[in-house]
Design a protein around this motif. Structure first.
Motif, PDB file in Angstrom:
ATOM      1  N   GLU A 254       0.826  -1.214   0.000  1.00 10.49           N
ATOM      2  CA  GLU A 254       0.000   0.000   0.000  1.00 10.49           C
ATOM      3  C   GLU A 254       0.862   1.267   0.000  1.00 10.49           C
ATOM      4  O   GLU A 254       0.544   2.251  -0.664  1.00 10.49           O
ATOM      5  N   ALA A 255       1.966   1.231   0.750  1.00 11.99           N
ATOM      6  CA  ALA A 255       2.820   2.412   0.828  1.00 11.99           C
ATOM      7  C   ALA A 255       3.452   2.733  -0.521  1.00 11.99           C
ATOM      8  O   ALA A 255       3.486   3.891  -0.952  1.00 11.99           O
ATOM      9  N   SER A 256       3.945   1.699  -1.202  1.00 10.70           N
ATOM     10  CA  SER A 256       4.569   1.937  -2.512  1.00 10.70           C
ATOM     11  C   SER A 256       3.527   2.316  -3.558  1.00 10.70           C
ATOM     12  O   SER A 256       3.810   3.071  -4.485  1.00 10.70           O
ATOM     13  N   LEU A 257       2.302   1.810  -3.399  1.00  9.81           N
ATOM     14  CA  LEU A 257       1.214   2.205  -4.297  1.00  9.81           C
ATOM     15  C   LEU A 257       0.947   3.697  -4.168  1.00  9.81           C
ATOM     16  O   LEU A 257       0.764   4.406  -5.166  1.00  9.81           O
ATOM     17  N   ASN A 258       0.971   4.193  -2.950  1.00 10.70           N
ATOM     18  CA  ASN A 258       0.785   5.632  -2.727  1.00 10.70           C
ATOM     19  C   ASN A 258       1.967   6.442  -3.248  1.00 10.70           C
ATOM     20  O   ASN A 258       1.788   7.531  -3.789  1.00 10.70           O
ATOM     21  N   ARG A 259       3.185   5.904  -3.115  1.00  4.08           N
ATOM     22  CA  ARG A 259       4.356   6.621  -3.638  1.00  4.08           C
ATOM     23  C   ARG A 259       4.312   6.700  -5.162  1.00  4.08           C
ATOM     24  O   ARG A 259       4.653   7.734  -5.753  1.00  4.08           O
ATOM     25  N   ALA A 260       3.900   5.619  -5.796  1.00  7.57           N
ATOM     26  CA  ALA A 260       3.760   5.632  -7.254  1.00  7.57           C
ATOM     27  C   ALA A 260       2.718   6.653  -7.677  1.00  7.57           C
ATOM     28  O   ALA A 260       2.904   7.403  -8.649  1.00  7.57           O
ATOM     29  N   THR A 261       1.625   6.716  -6.933  1.00  6.76           N
ATOM     30  CA  THR A 261       0.572   7.694  -7.219  1.00  6.76           C
ATOM     31  C   THR A 261       1.090   9.112  -7.019  1.00  6.76           C
ATOM     32  O   THR A 261       0.796  10.010  -7.820  1.00  6.76           O
ATOM     33  N   ASP A 262       1.863   9.328  -5.955  1.00  5.26           N
ATOM     34  CA  ASP A 262       2.470  10.641  -5.727  1.00  5.26           C
ATOM     35  C   ASP A 262       3.284  11.072  -6.939  1.00  5.26           C
ATOM     36  O   ASP A 262       3.205  12.223  -7.396  1.00  5.26           O
ATOM     37  N   ALA A 263       4.105  10.150  -7.451  1.00  2.11           N
ATOM     38  CA  ALA A 263       4.981  10.465  -8.577  1.00  2.11           C
ATOM     39  C   ALA A 263       4.168  10.809  -9.830  1.00  2.11           C
ATOM     40  O   ALA A 263       4.516  11.732 -10.579  1.00  2.11           O
ATOM     41  N   LEU A 264       3.089  10.083 -10.055  1.00  6.26           N
ATOM     42  CA  LEU A 264       2.265  10.337 -11.236  1.00  6.26           C
ATOM     43  C   LEU A 264       1.550  11.678 -11.124  1.00  6.26           C
ATOM     44  O   LEU A 264       1.548  12.480 -12.069  1.00  6.26           O
ATOM     45  N   ASN A 287      -7.171  15.701  -4.590  1.00  9.07           N
ATOM     46  CA  ASN A 287      -7.937  15.962  -3.376  1.00  9.07           C
ATOM     47  C   ASN A 287      -8.271  14.714  -2.577  1.00  9.07           C
ATOM     48  O   ASN A 287      -8.559  14.799  -1.382  1.00  9.07           O
ATOM     49  N   ALA A 288      -8.265  13.559  -3.235  1.00  9.43           N
ATOM     50  CA  ALA A 288      -8.719  12.345  -2.547  1.00  9.43           C
ATOM     51  C   ALA A 288      -8.051  11.109  -3.135  1.00  9.43           C
ATOM     52  O   ALA A 288      -7.556  11.120  -4.272  1.00  9.43           O
ATOM     53  N   ARG A 289      -8.054  10.048  -2.326  1.00 15.39           N
ATOM     54  CA  ARG A 289      -7.572   8.736  -2.764  1.00 15.39           C
ATOM     55  C   ARG A 289      -8.477   7.675  -2.160  1.00 15.39           C
ATOM     56  O   ARG A 289      -8.940   7.822  -1.027  1.00 15.39           O
ATOM     57  N   LEU A 290      -8.699   6.628  -2.909  1.00 13.19           N
ATOM     58  CA  LEU A 290      -9.511   5.545  -2.378  1.00 13.19           C
ATOM     59  C   LEU A 290      -9.191   4.256  -3.117  1.00 13.19           C
ATOM     60  O   LEU A 290      -8.756   4.273  -4.271  1.00 13.19           O
ATOM     61  N   ARG A 319     -20.892  13.071 -16.930  1.00 15.90           N
ATOM     62  CA  ARG A 319     -22.028  13.258 -16.018  1.00 15.90           C
ATOM     63  C   ARG A 319     -21.650  14.120 -14.814  1.00 15.90           C
ATOM     64  O   ARG A 319     -22.506  14.442 -13.987  1.00 15.90           O
ATOM     65  N   GLY A 320     -20.360  14.458 -14.694  1.00 14.42           N
ATOM     66  CA  GLY A 320     -19.921  15.295 -13.587  1.00 14.42           C
ATOM     67  C   GLY A 320     -19.795  14.564 -12.267  1.00 14.42           C
ATOM     68  O   GLY A 320     -19.895  15.181 -11.209  1.00 14.42           O
ATOM     69  N   THR A 321     -19.575  13.249 -12.294  1.00  6.76           N
ATOM     70  CA  THR A 321     -19.490  12.485 -11.058  1.00  6.76           C
ATOM     71  C   THR A 321     -18.163  12.732 -10.341  1.00  6.76           C
ATOM     72  O   THR A 321     -17.179  13.163 -10.932  1.00  6.76           O
ATOM     73  N   ASP A 322     -18.139  12.427  -9.038  1.00  6.37           N
ATOM     74  CA  ASP A 322     -16.920  12.590  -8.261  1.00  6.37           C
ATOM     75  C   ASP A 322     -16.004  11.382  -8.446  1.00  6.37           C
ATOM     76  O   ASP A 322     -16.328  10.446  -9.192  1.00  6.37           O
ATOM     77  N   LEU A 323     -14.857  11.392  -7.763  1.00  5.90           N
ATOM     78  CA  LEU A 323     -13.846  10.351  -7.952  1.00  5.90           C
ATOM     79  C   LEU A 323     -14.403   8.969  -7.620  1.00  5.90           C
ATOM     80  O   LEU A 323     -14.198   8.013  -8.391  1.00  5.90           O
ATOM     81  N   ARG A 324     -15.093   8.844  -6.506  1.00  5.65           N
ATOM     82  CA  ARG A 324     -15.592   7.537  -6.097  1.00  5.65           C
ATOM     83  C   ARG A 324     -16.616   6.996  -7.090  1.00  5.65           C
ATOM     84  O   ARG A 324     -16.542   5.831  -7.502  1.00  5.65           O
ATOM     85  N   ASP A 325     -17.587   7.811  -7.457  1.00  8.96           N
ATOM     86  CA  ASP A 325     -18.623   7.337  -8.373  1.00  8.96           C
ATOM     87  C   ASP A 325     -18.047   7.034  -9.757  1.00  8.96           C
ATOM     88  O   ASP A 325     -18.531   6.140 -10.459  1.00  8.96           O
ATOM     89  N   THR A 326     -17.025   7.782 -10.149  1.00  5.36           N
ATOM     90  CA  THR A 326     -16.366   7.491 -11.426  1.00  5.36           C
ATOM     91  C   THR A 326     -15.697   6.124 -11.367  1.00  5.36           C
ATOM     92  O   THR A 326     -15.817   5.314 -12.294  1.00  5.36           O
TER      93      THR A 326
END
Length: 359
Positions: A254-264, A287-290, A319-326
């Motif tokens: 999970e930690a490296s997944l977040n680091r990869a996301t940070d880099a992107l 603004n968010a991660r899930l 449709r203008g949905t948020d991150l989770r609904d997308t």
């Protein structure tokens, strides 16, 4: 275009005479905030003049590959250098075409910009696109060219033994060819690209597009074409290996997944949806991660899950949905695709997707 601007534009398209106060009440924000968003939409060219006249009828453009897939499966253990009894089938494929097909099932107005040879395979693909309502009228035809073809042979267990990929024709989808179709591209609400097209063409789109760009890396071999333009993309949909390659971060937990996301995201990329296979999807913006699990489904074929996911997140964005609904829309489309016997499941629809996603 921001998520809020997309939401407001949807309401304006439904009622061009809607007042700013009505928009504020629907959005739960102040009228002055609506005025700022309206001003931004006008500056960006999405609306103009009195009554919020919308610039164009909404449509999406997919820039990418189409294939004729030809497959053989042997009835028994393959014998090299011999004729093996079995079955041969032909089907339409290509990442771009598959995404456009799924979009048409989701009732989007789709334009597909690709390149064809002047052969029988092109005619078959064109006929299918016509039936689906996918507009290919601006896709060039190369005289004497061969439409992209993928030939594979599977053994008696269904495992691939050999394949030949003839995709040389995509070199004709040059920056010059794209520039000649700039009106089509810049009139889109969204442009979805896949990395079958040349790297210089991807760069041209990134440097010249005023439209949100969604990118499908396709494979690790082709994902490298996106390295220099990540910051100009709106949305990226990689799998775990493609995310590792593009971020430079090995993903092991999970930690490296977040680091990869940070880099992107540090490149300027707006959103990323990292497919984790049976472990679901990791979705993130600034603004968010899930992290969401896959939805229950009866697995019959996973070939087209990624293409359905991409089509659904583009549909959800409109449709203008948020991150989770997308992300939920993408997972729902993937689950429906998985339940079909072919790459595209004709059971996909707006109703089926919204019901499965709980939207």
């Amino acid at each position: 275009m921001t998520q809020r601007e997309r939401q407001l534009l949807n309401w304006i398209e439904e009622n061009p005479l809607i007042s700013q106060q009505e928009l504020a009440d629907k959005a739960g924000i102040t009228r002055s905030s609506v005025a700022v968003h309206i001003s931004n939409l006008m500056k960006k060219g999405y609306i103009t003049g009195k009554g919020y006249i919308v610039r164009t009828a909404p449509y999406v453009t997919v820039v990418g590959g189409v294939n004729m897939d030809i497959g053989g499966r042997s009835d028994r253990a393959l014998v090299p250098q011999d004729s093996n009894p079995g079955t041969v089938s032909m089907s339409l494929g290509g990442v771009g075409r598959n995404i456009a097909h799924n979009m048409s099932l989701l009732e989007l107005d789709v334009r597909l910009l690709t390149v064809f040879g002047d052969d029988a395979n092109a005619q078959k693909i064109a006929a299918s696109c016509g039936e689906l309502g996918i507009d290919i009228s601006q896709s060039p035809v190369v005289p004497g060219g061969r439409t992209s073809t993928y030939l594979f042979i599977n053994d008696e267990k269904g495992d691939m033994a050999l394949a030949v990929s003839d995709m040389d024709i995509y070199r004709h989808l040059t920056p010059q060819a794209l520039s000649a179709r700039q009106k089509l591209l810049m009139g889109s609400q969204v442009i979805v690209l896949d990395t079958n097209i040349p790297e210089e063409s991807i760069r041209w789109l990134a440097e010249n597009s005023t439209v949100p760009l969604f990118a499908d890396p396709v494979s690790t071999a082709k994902a490298v074409k996106l390295k220099g333009v990540l910051g100009r993309l709106h949305t990226l949909k990689p799998n775990r290996m493609e995310a590792e390659l593009l971020s430079g971060v090995p993903i092991t937990d999970e930690a490296s997944l977040n680091r990869a996301t940070d880099a992107l995201l540090a490149t300027g990329l707006r959103r990323v949806f990292i497919s984790l296979g049976s472990d679901g999807v990791f979705a993130a913006d600034h603004n968010a991660r899930l992290r969401l699990p896959v939805l229950p489904a009866q697995m019959r074929n996973t070939t087209g899950c990624g293409d359905a996911f991409m089509a659904a997140i583009a549909w959800a964005y409109l449709r203008g949905t948020d991150l989770r609904d997308t992300a939920m829309a993408g997972l729902a489309a993937s689950a429906i695709a998985m339940e079909g016997s072919e790459t595209i499941n004709p059971a996909l629809s707006v109703q089926a997707l919204t019901t499965r996603a709980g939207l």
